[in-house]
Write an enzyme that holds these catalytic residues in place. Structure first.
Site, mmCIF file in Angstrom:
data_model
loop_
_atom_site.group_PDB
_atom_site.id
_atom_site.type_symbol
_atom_site.label_atom_id
_atom_site.label_comp_id
_atom_site.label_asym_id
_atom_site.label_seq_id
_atom_site.Cartn_x
_atom_site.Cartn_y
_atom_site.Cartn_z
ATOM 1 N N LYS A 14 0.834 -1.193 0.000
ATOM 2 C CA LYS A 14 0.000 0.000 0.000
ATOM 3 C C LYS A 14 0.870 1.245 0.000
ATOM 4 O O LYS A 14 1.910 1.294 0.672
ATOM 5 C CB LYS A 14 -0.910 0.003 1.231
ATOM 6 C CG LYS A 14 -1.977 -1.075 1.186
ATOM 7 C CD LYS A 14 -2.939 -0.853 0.033
ATOM 8 C CE LYS A 14 -3.908 -1.999 -0.127
ATOM 9 N NZ LYS A 14 -4.722 -1.880 -1.343
ATOM 10 N N ASP A 21 -0.040 0.221 -4.598
ATOM 11 C CA ASP A 21 -1.488 0.459 -4.713
ATOM 12 C C ASP A 21 -1.848 1.621 -3.794
ATOM 13 O O ASP A 21 -1.668 1.524 -2.579
ATOM 14 C CB ASP A 21 -2.226 -0.822 -4.277
ATOM 15 C CG ASP A 21 -3.744 -0.703 -4.376
ATOM 16 O OD1 ASP A 21 -4.246 0.370 -4.786
ATOM 17 O OD2 ASP A 21 -4.429 -1.686 -4.029
ATOM 18 N N GLU A 38 -1.193 0.737 -8.935
ATOM 19 C CA GLU A 38 -2.631 0.426 -8.946
ATOM 20 C C GLU A 38 -3.440 1.582 -8.376
ATOM 21 O O GLU A 38 -3.085 2.140 -7.343
ATOM 22 C CB GLU A 38 -2.838 -0.847 -8.117
ATOM 23 C CG GLU A 38 -4.276 -1.308 -7.999
ATOM 24 C CD GLU A 38 -4.323 -2.735 -7.435
ATOM 25 O OE1 GLU A 38 -3.442 -3.555 -7.761
ATOM 26 O OE2 GLU A 38 -5.232 -3.020 -6.650
ATOM 27 N N GLU A 82 -10.862 -1.792 -10.115
ATOM 28 C CA GLU A 82 -11.564 -2.545 -9.079
ATOM 29 C C GLU A 82 -12.834 -1.827 -8.640
ATOM 30 O O GLU A 82 -13.673 -2.433 -7.975
ATOM 31 C CB GLU A 82 -10.636 -2.871 -7.893
ATOM 32 C CG GLU A 82 -10.378 -1.753 -6.928
ATOM 33 C CD GLU A 82 -9.447 -2.181 -5.784
ATOM 34 O OE1 GLU A 82 -8.283 -2.479 -6.072
ATOM 35 O OE2 GLU A 82 -9.882 -2.196 -4.633
ATOM 36 N N ASP A 138 -13.243 -6.856 -10.474
ATOM 37 C CA ASP A 138 -13.480 -7.842 -9.426
ATOM 38 C C ASP A 138 -14.623 -8.730 -9.892
ATOM 39 O O ASP A 138 -15.732 -8.230 -10.149
ATOM 40 C CB ASP A 138 -13.824 -7.155 -8.094
ATOM 41 C CG ASP A 138 -13.796 -8.155 -6.947
ATOM 42 O OD1 ASP A 138 -14.512 -9.180 -7.043
ATOM 43 O OD2 ASP A 138 -13.066 -7.934 -5.971
ATOM 44 N N HIS A 144 -9.028 -7.982 -9.620
ATOM 45 C CA HIS A 144 -8.972 -7.685 -8.187
ATOM 46 C C HIS A 144 -9.656 -8.859 -7.481
ATOM 47 O O HIS A 144 -10.754 -9.270 -7.870
ATOM 48 C CB HIS A 144 -9.728 -6.390 -7.892
ATOM 49 C CG HIS A 144 -9.886 -6.089 -6.435
ATOM 50 N ND1 HIS A 144 -11.072 -6.317 -5.757
ATOM 51 C CD2 HIS A 144 -9.024 -5.594 -5.534
ATOM 52 C CE1 HIS A 144 -10.922 -5.963 -4.495
ATOM 53 N NE2 HIS A 144 -9.683 -5.518 -4.326
ATOM 54 N N GLU A 171 -4.333 -12.198 -7.342
ATOM 55 C CA GLU A 171 -4.145 -11.465 -6.083
ATOM 56 C C GLU A 171 -4.510 -12.385 -4.916
ATOM 57 O O GLU A 171 -5.587 -12.986 -4.905
ATOM 58 C CB GLU A 171 -5.039 -10.222 -6.064
ATOM 59 C CG GLU A 171 -4.909 -9.436 -4.779
ATOM 60 C CD GLU A 171 -5.567 -8.066 -4.835
ATOM 61 O OE1 GLU A 171 -6.435 -7.843 -5.719
ATOM 62 O OE2 GLU A 171 -5.202 -7.209 -4.009
HETATM 63 CA CA CA Z 1 -6.416 -2.461 -4.859
#
Ligand code: CA
Length: 381
Positions: A166, A194, A220, A246, A269, A296, A329
């Site tokens: 992150k 991300d 991301e 996502e 997703d 995702h 993922e």
């Molecule tokens: Ca993400």
């Protein structure tokens, strides 16, 4: 064959240690599951991604319209749900509800014909998928850079060939964290970042300029999912691949991303963007535009298995002998709903996951654990 029963459930796991990313802190994991049962007793599991209580309400909205329909005709059922919600739900949680039901129908169809979902989709173009560790969230640790670096080394030692971390705490802090993680894991493990759309275009460009030589495999959700043109402008200003999607829904939403040249990698997703049925169509469009697709994936073993089957069938644009193994993922945050609610446990072997050959999704819910985590009687989102 007819759909006899559609049951939506909310399961919840209170976390020992809360975690957060650039937007929110999480104290618990709540997920909406659906079990669709046909008149011959065959059942399938599905899952929606998003606020669990609202998705449950969405599934309950769809239920009277689809009961009695043939569960093997998943496109017909999909169309019924889509038509019933189109006027007021072209994006968002109603589509997560639709996605959950769609996934359950693929599970039923596979069990009915005795075939894995990957075969129903047209076959496995890859026998394995390659999980990347999705973790390195923020916490209240006193030296977060050290904590993140240690966590990344742990994933490397577990055999993961890619790690996503992150960012989104400000460019200077992000730079410190990325530098620490890259130094700790070296360059033989792929590293992705991300920001969960934390940045303006100017900030995202600034961060990219500072990390351009750190071998980042993708950035991301650098900017708001509403700003298709900012995505495009960022791609023109950096060599780092840009990914997103996502928060995008249906082929119509992804067409905007593709037509605007917004992303190098699309990330629908499956549990939100329209289910396996719709994301297969989105993947055909991504292929047409020459855009890569790495979904995702977040949630229980049901979501993960849906993604494994989908990825094994994914078209590969680049024809060559040595094809890349599709990434999947794999969330590594504390989550009993992923680890013990469903069976079998998703566990990579030597950094790879073999595509299951059992009929349907190849995953089932452990009913003892299900009773433990079920919070159905609460209006809890
Ligand atoms: Ca993400």
């Amino acid at each position: 064959m007819k759909i006899k029963k559609v049951e939506a459930f909310v399961v919840s796991h209170e976390l020992d240690e809360p975690f957060h990313f650039s937007q929110w802190e999480y104290q618990s994991r709540k997920i909406c599951l659906v079990r669709v049962t046909s008149d011959d007793g065959t059942y399938g599991w599905g899952e929606g991604y998003g606020p669990a209580g609202m998705i449950k309400a969405g599934i309950e909205f769809f239920t009277p319209f689809i009961e009695g329909m043939n569960p093997l005709e998943h496109e017909t059922v999909w169309q019924e749900m889509y038509s019933r919600s189109l006027d007021y739900a072209r994006r968002g949680v109603m589509l997560a509800a639709l996605s959950a039901v769609d996934i359950a129908l693929w599970d039923i169809k596979g069990k009915h014909f005795g075939l894995p979902v990957s075969t129903l989709l047209g076959g496995r173009k890859s026998e394995y998928v390659q999980p990347y560790a999705s973790g390195l969230y923020f916490s209240r640790h006193k030296d977060l850079a050290v904590k993140l670096a240690d966590e990344a080394v742990m994933y490397k030692e577990q055999g993961f060939r890619g790690i996503k971390m992150k960012v989104g705490l400000g460019v200077a802090t992000d730079l410190k964290h990325i530098t620490a993680v890259r130094k700790a894991i070296g360059y033989d493990v792929e590293l992705m970042i991300d920001s969960n759309h934390a940045y303006s275009l100017r900030e995202a460009v600034d961060l990219c300029n500072r990390i351009e030589d750190m071998g980042i495999s993708w950035f991301e959700e650098p900017v708001s999912p509403e700003h298709y043109d900012s995505y495009k402008q960022l791609r023109e200003k950096t060599n780092i691949p840009v990914s997103g999607g996502e928060c995008e829904y249906l082929r119509h939403g992804f067409f905007q991303l593709f037509n605007n040249n917004s992303v190098d990698i699309a990330q629908p997703d499956i549990c939100a963007a329209g289910g396996i049925t719709e994301v297969k169509k989105i993947s055909a469009m991504a292929n047409t535009f020459g855009v890569d697709l790495i979904p995702h994936t977040w949630g229980t073993g049901i979501a993960i298995h849906a993604a494994i089957h989908f990825l094994s069938n994914l078209d590969i644009s680049q024809e060559r002998m040595h094809r890349p193994i599709p990434w999947i993922e794999l969330d590594r945050t504390e989550n009993a709903l992923r680890d013990i609610l469903t069976e079998p446990l998703v566990s990579p072997n030597n950094g790879l996951i073999k595509v299951p050959e059992k009929p349907g999704l190849g995953v089932d819910v452990n009913m003892d654990m299900f009773e433990k985590y079920l919070i159905n009687d609460q209006a809890d989102f």
